[in-house]
Scaffold this motif. Structure first.
Motif, PDB file in Angstrom:
ATOM      1  N   LEU B  37       2.178  74.039 -11.836  1.00 35.32           N
ATOM      2  CA  LEU B  37       3.235  73.436 -11.026  1.00 35.32           C
ATOM      3  C   LEU B  37       4.365  74.447 -10.818  1.00 35.32           C
ATOM      4  CD1 LEU B  37       3.382  69.803 -12.435  1.00 35.32           C
ATOM      5  CD2 LEU B  37       2.451  70.578 -10.268  1.00 35.32           C
ATOM      6  N   GLN B  49       5.022  77.150   2.086  1.00 33.48           N
ATOM      7  CA  GLN B  49       4.971  75.709   1.809  1.00 33.48           C
ATOM      8  C   GLN B  49       3.543  75.196   1.723  1.00 33.48           C
ATOM      9  OE1 GLN B  49       7.228  73.925   4.922  1.00 33.48           O
ATOM     10  NE2 GLN B  49       9.123  74.911   4.294  1.00 33.48           N
ATOM     11  N   PHE B  52       2.064  75.965  -1.543  1.00 29.36           N
ATOM     12  CA  PHE B  52       2.620  75.053  -2.543  1.00 29.36           C
ATOM     13  C   PHE B  52       1.795  73.775  -2.606  1.00 29.36           C
ATOM     14  CE2 PHE B  52       5.197  71.150  -2.661  1.00 29.36           C
ATOM     15  CZ  PHE B  52       5.615  71.158  -3.980  1.00 29.36           C
ATOM     16  N   ALA B  53       1.579  73.152  -1.422  1.00 31.14           N
ATOM     17  CA  ALA B  53       0.841  71.893  -1.398  1.00 31.14           C
ATOM     18  C   ALA B  53      -0.598  72.095  -1.866  1.00 31.14           C
ATOM     19  CB  ALA B  53       0.856  71.301   0.014  1.00 31.14           C
ATOM     20  N   VAL B  56      -0.784  72.538  -5.659  1.00 36.76           N
ATOM     21  CA  VAL B  56      -0.595  71.296  -6.408  1.00 36.76           C
ATOM     22  C   VAL B  56      -1.822  70.397  -6.246  1.00 36.76           C
ATOM     23  CG1 VAL B  56       0.797  69.222  -6.633  1.00 36.76           C
ATOM     24  CG2 VAL B  56       1.901  71.398  -6.241  1.00 36.76           C
ATOM     25  N   ILE B  57      -2.318  70.243  -4.997  1.00 36.24           N
ATOM     26  CA  ILE B  57      -3.421  69.311  -4.768  1.00 36.24           C
ATOM     27  C   ILE B  57      -4.682  69.806  -5.471  1.00 36.24           C
ATOM     28  CG2 ILE B  57      -4.941  68.295  -3.026  1.00 36.24           C
ATOM     29  CD1 ILE B  57      -2.604  68.410  -1.083  1.00 36.24           C
ATOM     30  N   TYR B  59      -5.292  72.644  -7.717  1.00 36.67           N
ATOM     31  CA  TYR B  59      -5.325  73.042  -9.124  1.00 36.67           C
ATOM     32  C   TYR B  59      -4.720  71.997 -10.041  1.00 36.67           C
ATOM     33  CZ  TYR B  59      -7.190  77.417  -7.652  1.00 36.67           C
ATOM     34  OH  TYR B  59      -8.006  78.357  -7.119  1.00 36.67           O
ATOM     35  N   ALA B  60      -3.432  71.651  -9.802  1.00 39.54           N
ATOM     36  CA  ALA B  60      -2.792  70.697 -10.711  1.00 39.54           C
ATOM     37  C   ALA B  60      -3.404  69.310 -10.552  1.00 39.54           C
ATOM     38  CB  ALA B  60      -1.294  70.662 -10.449  1.00 39.54           C
ATOM     39  N   GLY B 128       4.926  77.519  12.681  1.00 36.39           N
ATOM     40  CA  GLY B 128       4.766  76.490  11.666  1.00 36.39           C
ATOM     41  C   GLY B 128       3.940  77.051  10.522  1.00 36.39           C
ATOM     42  N   ASN B 129       4.305  76.655   9.312  1.00 40.80           N
ATOM     43  CA  ASN B 129       3.677  77.235   8.127  1.00 40.80           C
ATOM     44  C   ASN B 129       2.202  76.871   8.017  1.00 40.80           C
ATOM     45  OD1 ASN B 129       3.090  77.628   5.205  1.00 40.80           O
ATOM     46  ND2 ASN B 129       5.227  78.276   5.244  1.00 40.80           N
ATOM     47  N   VAL B 130       1.914  75.562   8.161  1.00 40.32           N
ATOM     48  CA  VAL B 130       0.526  75.107   8.072  1.00 40.32           C
ATOM     49  C   VAL B 130      -0.299  75.744   9.173  1.00 40.32           C
ATOM     50  CG1 VAL B 130      -0.947  73.073   8.087  1.00 40.32           C
ATOM     51  CG2 VAL B 130       1.313  72.939   7.091  1.00 40.32           C
ATOM     52  N   GLN B 131       0.297  75.801  10.373  1.00 36.59           N
ATOM     53  CA  GLN B 131      -0.410  76.336  11.534  1.00 36.59           C
ATOM     54  C   GLN B 131      -0.753  77.816  11.318  1.00 36.59           C
ATOM     55  OE1 GLN B 131       2.050  74.219  11.572  1.00 36.59           O
ATOM     56  NE2 GLN B 131       2.006  72.847  13.331  1.00 36.59           N
TER      57      GLN B 131
END
Lengths: 335, 168
Positions: B37, B49, B52-53, B56-57, B59-60, B128-131
């Motif tokens: 985390l 970002q 980050f998601a 978390v999704i 590994y954590a 955009g970050n995801v894009q």
């Protein structure tokens, strides 16, 4: 990031937490009332007019109850588990936009109707809920009790399995909206709500969402006839209340996301009511569906629940995703 | 920003120490979760970002849940006789020194150049970050992505085969 932005965000977070906790309190009353009506009885009606003060009485009762805890518990994890649950539940509401960029302007800033408007959007919700699993699992482990452990195992297995279908059922929406940012998704539904082209995805999301929140008919984790109360069997008083809160707040969040993603968020027919009202109305309608299901459907068998998740919902949401992608690409080729 | 990094870095060191220092297996696993985390927060501070998601999704939220599951169910404390306290320090020191030497040599030879690439924060924010991650994965790195997915598929089929064989 200036200090102003931080202060505004903190105030918004405080307001949202307050609203969610009030919403939780009245959701319990709503559930009891609606269920009672469906079973031909009046429901709680003694505390305050129409029983409206019942949640306050329940809260006081929980507050003054003596807390008992199993002696063989893992002390640290036993305390940590309810905190993880409630933090995950409250934190995931941060991305939900309640209304469009509203008329609120303070000190020259126009303030949005959300705590944060981030590019990863709905991925934040998926990330936070995937951490929320630890709350339930650790509660079962730390209680050092067979019922708790079995309930926790069932619950986490169920949440992990249905998370797949939940995430995948949202992908068609991302394809149509071209973004995972929730404000963009709602704006893309200005003319057509996504429930119209994506009706199957909406149902897949709703079923997966009910399983994800461990509610009837998928409430195997707390099947009282066999497991006493599942993962929170050994919790009492305020610590139990935290799990209770987390479950109901998660219901509100699943309904809010369905509203934002499929039901057009704050858009309503031709400006009859202001945006936030439409949002609240749609969320309440979905919460009614939750209660309706609980009052009318029997609990599923556990192996059937897992089979439904992996053998029906998961492939169906994959198929839905592929069909949407193909149609969108084909439409781009034609126009 | 520097203060934030210092706090997260301290968190990372403490939780990483926790992974090896606790004597109860479940606490080791949970320290690893906390460590991951913290790593996700580091990604967030670097404007990544989406990473980050994903961190978390995947590994954590997914991988470590299974680890914690197995530890809680198997209760390895009762099965595995831990070696006498102290003997592991020798191995720890030897491998620690080797690993630290590797890291230092990497840092000095390849080094962090400090030259910004084409994907500056402004360029990423425009798309955009995801894009940005999506475009990179499905154009420039399409072949590695597909090969990796095939590898994971083989692993999944293998796991199912092994599990079914034991039932029969």
């Amino acid at each position: 990031m200036t200090t102003e932005v931080i202060i505004v965000t903190l105030i918004k977070a405080a307001i949202v937490i307050g609203a969610l906790l009030t919403g939780f309190a009245y959701l319990t009353l709503f559930e009891r009332k609606v269920q009672a009506r469906m079973q031909q009885r009046p429901g709680p009606n003694r505390v305050g007019p129409w029983g409206l003060l019942q949640p306050a009485a329940d809260g006081l009762k929980l507050f003054f109850k003596s807390s008992s805890a199993p002696s063989g518990r893992d002390r640290f994890l036993y305390l940590l588990a309810p905190m993880i649950s409630i933090c995950a539940a409250l934190g995931s509401f941060a991305i939900i936009p309640i209304s469009g960029p509203g008329p609120i302007t303070l000190f020259g800033h126009s303030i949005g109707w959300y705590v944060m408007n981030v590019n990863i959007g709905i991925l934040w919700y998926l990330a936070v809920t995937s951490v929320g699993v630890y709350g339930i699992f650790l509660a079962g482990y730390a209680s050092n009790s067979k019922y708790s452990m079995l309930g926790a195992l069932r619950s986490s297995a169920q949440m992990i399995s249905y998370e797949m279908a939940l995430g995948l059922s949202l992908v068609p929406v991302f394809i149509l909206a071209g973004s995972v940012r929730l404000v963009d998704i709602v704006n893309a539904q200005h003319t057509w709500w996504f429930i119209i082209p994506l009706l199957p995805a909406f149902f897949l999301y709703l079923i997966a969402g009910i399983a994800e929140t461990n509610r009837a008919p998928f409430d195997l984790p707390e099947a009282e006839t066999e497991l006493v109360a599942g993962y929170h069997t050994e919790y009492s008083g305020l610590r139990f209340a935290l799990f209770f809160m987390a479950e109901y707040i998660n219901m509100i969040i699943v309904s809010s996301i369905a509203t934002v993603v499929f039901l057009g968020g704050w858009w309503g027919p031709a400006g009859i009511l202001p945006g936030p009202w439409w949002f609240v109305l749609k969320v309440v309608a979905l919460l009614y569906v939750y209660v309706w299901l609980r009052a009318t459907l029997p609990r599923m068998r556990y192996d059937r629940l897992m089979a439904l998740g992996w053998k029906s919902l998961f492939p169906l949401s994959l198929a839905m995703m592929m069909v949407t992608a193909v149609v969108v690409v084909a439409a781009q080729g034609v126009f | 920003m520097v203060v934030g990094f210092a706090i997260v870095a301290a968190w990372e060191i403490v939780t990483a120490a926790g992974v090896v220092a606790f004597r109860k297996p479940i606490y080791n696993a949970l320290s690893l979760v906390a460590n991951m985390l913290g790593l996700a927060v580091l990604f967030l501070m670097l404007n990544a970002q989406f990473l980050f998601a994903a961190q978390v999704i995947v590994y954590a939220g997914a991988v470590m849940v299974l680890f914690v599951f197995i530890i809680a169910l198997m209760n390895p404390e009762s099965d595995v006789a831990l070696p006498r306290r102290g003997s592991e320090w020798i191995y720890g020191a030897v491998f620690g020194v080797i690993f630290a030497a590797l890291l230092v040599s990497l840092l000095f030879n390849r080094g962090l150049t400090g030259r910004p690439g084409t994907l500056t924060p402004e360029a990423i924010a425009a798309v955009g970050n995801v894009q940005t991650v999506g475009i990179a994965l499905y154009t420039k790195f399409l072949f590695p992505v597909e090969v990796t997915s095939l590898l994971l598929l083989i692993a999944a089929v293998g796991a199912v085969y092994l599990a079914m064989r034991r039932i029969r």
